[in-house]
Motif scaffolding. Structure first.
Motif, PDB file in Angstrom:
ATOM      1  N   GLN A 189       0.827  -1.202   0.000  1.00 54.31           N
ATOM      2  CA  GLN A 189       0.000   0.000   0.000  1.00 54.31           C
ATOM      3  C   GLN A 189       0.866   1.257   0.000  1.00 54.31           C
ATOM      4  O   GLN A 189       0.544   2.239  -0.674  1.00 54.31           O
ATOM      5  N   HIS A 221      -8.247  -0.525   0.650  1.00 49.20           N
ATOM      6  CA  HIS A 221      -8.949  -1.512   1.476  1.00 49.20           C
ATOM      7  C   HIS A 221     -10.142  -2.103   0.727  1.00 49.20           C
ATOM      8  O   HIS A 221     -10.342  -3.321   0.740  1.00 49.20           O
ATOM      9  N   THR A 235     -11.085  -6.212  -0.703  1.00 53.34           N
ATOM     10  CA  THR A 235     -12.220  -6.977  -0.197  1.00 53.34           C
ATOM     11  C   THR A 235     -13.184  -7.429  -1.295  1.00 53.34           C
ATOM     12  O   THR A 235     -14.144  -8.121  -1.004  1.00 53.34           O
TER      13      THR A 235
END
Length: 108
Positions: A3, A49, A53
């Motif tokens: 990230q 994030h 997912t």
């Protein structure tokens, strides 16, 4: 890619555009820098994030939805921190995010 690395690439691709257009529109460099950094710092962690997912079968659609949300939020940030009109802020956000999203997705 981590990230942190992705965030660094985002800034590398987006900040020159924000600074160049800020200069063109006579926005103080410190304001343009603050706006570009704030916009990316606000949206990048959330987008990262969310992208992690997403189910593999729906990734393409989710990617476009995430980028559209990032574009909207960053438009608001650029408008208010740089003092831009809506159409300038939206155009700059689209150009900066389009550049980093496409280069990040296809070139890296």
């Amino acid at each position: 890619m981590s990230q942190t690395e992705a965030f660094a690439w985002t800034l590398l691709f987006e900040m020159p555009l924000v600074l160049a257009w800020g200069w063109h529109w006579r926005v103080a460099p410190w304001r343009a820098s603050l706006a570009g950094l704030s916009a990316s710092a606000l949206t990048h962690p959330i987008a990262w994030h969310l992208a992690l997912t997403v189910e593999p079968g729906t990734y393409a659609q989710a990617w476009y939805a995430i980028e559209a949300a990032v574009w909207g939020v960053e438009t608001l940030v650029l408008k208010h921190l740089m003092g831009l009109s809506w159409h300038r802020a939206a155009g700059l956000s689209l150009a900066a995010n389009g550049c980093s999203a496409l280069l990040g997705r296809y070139a890296l």
